[in-house]
Design an enzyme around this catalytic site. Structure first.
Site, PDB file in Angstrom:
ATOM      1  N   ASP A 183       0.794  -1.028   0.117  1.00  0.00           N
ATOM      2  CA  ASP A 183      -0.254  -0.086   0.026  1.00  0.00           C
ATOM      3  C   ASP A 183       0.631   1.284  -0.088  1.00  0.00           C
ATOM      4  O   ASP A 183       2.067   1.364   0.500  1.00  0.00           O
ATOM      5  CB  ASP A 183      -0.811  -0.105   1.074  1.00  0.00           C
ATOM      6  CG  ASP A 183      -1.732   1.193   1.316  1.00  0.00           C
ATOM      7  OD1 ASP A 183      -2.685   1.478   0.612  1.00  0.00           O
ATOM      8  OD2 ASP A 183      -1.479   1.964   2.352  1.00  0.00           O
ATOM      9  N   THR A 242       0.140   4.638   1.005  1.00  0.00           N
ATOM     10  CA  THR A 242      -0.030   5.372   2.052  1.00  0.00           C
ATOM     11  C   THR A 242       0.508   5.218   3.381  1.00  0.00           C
ATOM     12  O   THR A 242      -0.527   4.107   3.809  1.00  0.00           O
ATOM     13  CB  THR A 242      -1.526   6.220   1.664  1.00  0.00           C
ATOM     14  OG1 THR A 242      -1.480   7.154   0.674  1.00  0.00           O
ATOM     15  CG2 THR A 242      -1.042   7.653   2.728  1.00  0.00           C
ATOM     16  N   ASP A 256      -1.525  -0.498   6.193  1.00  0.00           N
ATOM     17  CA  ASP A 256      -1.337   0.342   8.127  1.00  0.00           C
ATOM     18  C   ASP A 256      -2.915   0.685   8.095  1.00  0.00           C
ATOM     19  O   ASP A 256      -3.423   1.252   8.582  1.00  0.00           O
ATOM     20  CB  ASP A 256      -0.511   1.114   7.962  1.00  0.00           C
ATOM     21  CG  ASP A 256      -0.996   2.238   6.342  1.00  0.00           C
ATOM     22  OD1 ASP A 256      -1.241   2.701   5.917  1.00  0.00           O
ATOM     23  OD2 ASP A 256      -0.861   3.477   7.328  1.00  0.00           O
TER      24      ASP A 256
END
Length: 783
Positions: free
Chosen positions: A471, A473, A671
């Protein structure tokens, strides 16, 4: 008569109090309290006991505040014990595993485990047996040397009695626990190593007793062709017991080292804290700290619990959590973690998580659970172990029969010795320990480097991963975007665009929303209008009503769905995106009001980590909900060639599934809440430690410092651990595949070599120790 009855009752009560008195810890003051006290309080189906009415009153008014800060230790008799080879076995107090016979060990490791009673007992039995075994073996060996004529001093009959007297304490007392475990294995039908030891030793010892007491009953086949005497094997029985006990002592000592990582983590927590109340400093036990307490942390001291900086500033060494040695600056409202070390300034902190809720306690719990989990590679060892002992017994019987019918004279003696050697040399424990010992050391090593491994399966599969989906960001970038620019596209001013945007985003927890709110504050916009009819559309944007007007803020897909035409501003938008900025649009009633550009800084270690992972053969794919242009700008800087952009949260899982259908072994690193389904779907989910609880819960591995450099280390650890397991399994299989035939006498026709039961027992004892010693080498692995 009535008085006598009362007296008798009183005496009975006194005896009961003295012998079976039980105590509990007062959750308020920490004192030991007799459970017969009337001062008790039931809360959530559990009784709590108190030393005084004052403590009872305090607890009843706010139980949670006291329970949060209470860490009550179990006594050793109440502690739960488990088997390292069979973690499904759990019982109160120490004992032996009913399946493999190994000594159980505490399920929950503590710093003050107290003495290892099993190790103490085995050590005492070993040294006691050695006192009798050494002269016994010497006595038996002296007959082999020329010039030593023992028969001039002793008759054959008296020699046998001397050996019987020396061997009996070793076999009957020192070896008693081994026979107990052997009997228990037969009774429970879980045949194991102790079955073989008990059988082999018992046959040698009982046979020798009969040969000593009734030599005249033995036929010629049992007698030595030269002396005509019946041979006895007391020295073999005693030596086997002594060497097995030595093996048990070495194994127990080595096993105790595998929990060293957990003990090191536990040792990070300070035992006391400096609480500040009404301006007065008071040193208290850590268990007395409750949520909301103000604590003072001086330079060089360990931070007692998790919380936030209340007053002051300092730099904190967080290497125990992140694995990074560089201290981190802490200011007011910054989070601090229990067990980390305050480096420079003194500060006050507010306790937010205490007891079992602290990060350190959660780390210890996760590592403990991972060490007890089973790796898929262990299935082979478990399958073999299920047939191993019956197969060895069968081979022993076949060995006896072959030597009895076609062996040289004295045939029965050869048959007996070789059959015993087969029983003794076989070691199912080496097979059983091969995987769990490496897993225990590997997961502990990971925790010391800021890598939390939830289970052994994740550690094993990570070594096989060939595709890493990352991912953007918060994983490749800092996850702390900042507002770069605001562009008004209609009659409203840039300040008005930012004010309405910040009002809408204020209720959102998304990093981009927080960047806009912070940007408005930095630009002096303090008063935000009230938003009504707030609605968040996951992965797209937000809508709400301000002063009676409907507003929308989000990505281009969201605005297009609302009928807003963006074509006039695409050139500006693409230029911003090409600089790695994420553009959000503010509109009302199908009219675009402005653009807000937000940029998220790429992590300093991201490029190095991506390069290292690609060098290890991983295909790195960036998965993001951001637009293609912004994603390409970030990917280009990091050297990532495969990008999947504009992905809604619900599609992230689908992307992982599609990669798996191609036959790839996929790891997913993320996250956020929106990454959780994909993390769960991947073969291995990898969560950033700074991420959401949902993401961490869905992942098999957590990188505490949220840095991909730790992922490089995790991969290296996984490869090293699997290599170590394969070495252990290879050794265990080869040892047994070679040892059993040699003990059966396969080398005798070619080389005239036979394996003594004494050497067989030495080899068996050292085989388990060798497996554990090899597993402990993982502690020296450079990650």
């Amino acid at each position: 008569m009535k008085h006598d009855q009362t007296t008798a009752h009183d005496h009975s009560h006194c005896n009961h109090s003295d012998n079976t008195k039980k105590t509990e810890i007062d959750p308020v003051c920490g004192m030991q309290v007799d459970i017969t006290t009337k001062r008790k309080w039931s809360y959530h189906d559990k009784n709590y006991y108190f030393c005084s009415d004052k403590c009872l009153q305090k607890f009843s008014s706010d139980p949670e505040s006291f329970l949060k800060g209470t860490t009550v230790k179990s006594t050793s008799s109440d502690a739960i014990y488990t088997c390292p080879m069979h973690p499904e076995i759990k019982q109160k107090g120490p004992g032996s595993c009913p399946i493999c016979g190994m000594a159980l060990e505490p399920l929950e490791v503590t710093l003050d485990d107290g003495p290892n009673h099993e190790l103490t007992d085995m050590t005492k039995r070993f040294w006691s047996s050695l006192i009798f075994t050494v002269p016994l073996v010497l006595l038996a060996m002296l007959e082999m040397f020329p010039g030593f004529n023992l028969h001039a001093l002793f008759t054959s009959f008296s020699m046998n009695w001397v050996q019987l007297i020396l061997a009996s304490p070793v076999v009957l007392w020192a070896g008693f626990p081994l026979f107990q475990k052997g009997y228990a294995s037969i009774k429970s039908r879980h045949l194991n190593m102790f079955t073989l030891i008990a059988l082999g030793t018992a046959i040698a010892y009982v046979y020798s007793i009969f040969a000593t007491l009734f030599p005249h009953l033995f036929p010629e086949g049992f007698r030595n062709s030269h002396s005509g005497e019946v041979g006895v094997y007391f020295e073999a029985a005693a030596a086997i017991i002594t060497l097995v006990l030595l093996g048990q002592v070495l194994e127990l000592k080595a096993r105790s080292q595998t929990s060293g990582a957990i003990k090191a983590l536990l040792g990070l927590a300070p035992k006391k804290a400096l609480r500040v109340k009404n301006g007065i400093e008071e040193e208290v036990e850590l268990s007395q700290v409750v949520i909301g307490d103000i604590l003072k942390v001086k330079p060089g001291q360990k931070i007692p619990v998790d919380g936030i900086v209340f007053e002051g500033q300092s730099s904190v060494d967080e290497s125990m959590v992140t694995g990074e040695p560089i201290p981190v600056e802490k200011n007011k409202d910054d989070k601090v973690t229990g067990g980390t070390i305050n480096a420079t300034g003194s500060f006050l902190m507010k306790a937010e998580k205490v007891g079992s809720d602290t990060l350190l306690a959660q780390i210890v719990k996760m590592v403990s659970e991972a060490q007890r989990s089973r790796a898929p590679i262990q299935k082979l060892a478990d399958l073999v172990a299920g047939y191993f002992v019956p197969a060895v017994i069968l081979i022993s019987i076949i060995t006896f029969l072959i030597w009895f019918f076609i062996g040289p004279e004295p045939r029965l003696t050869y048959a007996l010795v070789n059959a015993i050697a087969v029983l003794i040399i076989a070691c199912p424990c080496a097979l059983g320990l091969a995987t769990p010992m490496s897993i225990m050391v590997g997961t502990g090593k990971g925790a010391q480097n800021g890598i939390l491994i939830k289970n052994a399966e994740a550690l094993e599969i990570l070594s096989k991963v060939n595709t890493l989906v990352v991912d953007k960001t918060g994983t490749l970038t800092e996850g702390k975007p900042s507002l770069i620019s605001v562009k008004a596209t209609s009659t409203v001013s840039e300040n008005e665009v930012l004010t309405i945007a910040a009002a809408l985003e204020k209720s959102s927890e998304h990093p981009l929303a927080q960047a806009i709110v912070k940007g408005s504050t930095d630009r002096g916009i303090v008063l935000l209008p009230k938003v009504e009819k707030f609605n968040s559309v996951t992965g797209k944007g937000i809508q709400g009503t301000v002063d009676g007007l409907n507003y929308f803020i989000g990505n281009s897909t969201f605005l297009s769905d609302k009928g807003v035409d963006l074509t006039e501003h695409l050139i500006l938008v693409e230029s911003l995106r090409a600089q790695g900025q994420t553009v959000m649009f503010l509109a009302t009633d199908k009219k675009l009001l402005g653009l807000l550009a937000v940029a998220d800084k790429i992590k300093s270690s991201a490029k190095e980590s991506v390069t290292a992972l690609k060098a290890k053969g991983l295909d790195v794919i960036m998965l993001t909900g951001d637009n293609k242009t912004t994603a390409q700008a970030v990917a280009k800087e990091l050297g990532i060639t495969t990008i999947i952009s504009d992905v809604l949260p619900e599609r992230k899982k689908e992307v992982v599934q599609n990669l798996q259908k191609e036959g790839r072994i996929v790891a997913m690193a993320g996250d956020g809440v929106n990454d959780a389904p994909a993390l769960a779907q991947a073969h291995v989910g990898i969560a950033m430690g700074h991420g959401t609880d949902v993401a961490i819960e869905s992942a098999g591995i957590t990188l505490l410092n949220g840095d991909l450099k730790a992922l490089v280390k995790a991969r290296a650890l996984s490869v090293a651990t699997m290599s170590n397991i394969k070495q252990n399994l290879f050794f265990a299989f080869i040892y047994n595949l070679a040892g059993v035939p040699i003990a059966a006498g396969i080398l005798f026709p070619l080389f005239g070599v036979l394996l003594s039961p004494m050497f067989a027992s030495a080899a068996m004892a050292l085989s388990s120790v060798s497996v554990i010693a090899n597993a402990l080498r993982l502690n020296k692995t450079e990650l």
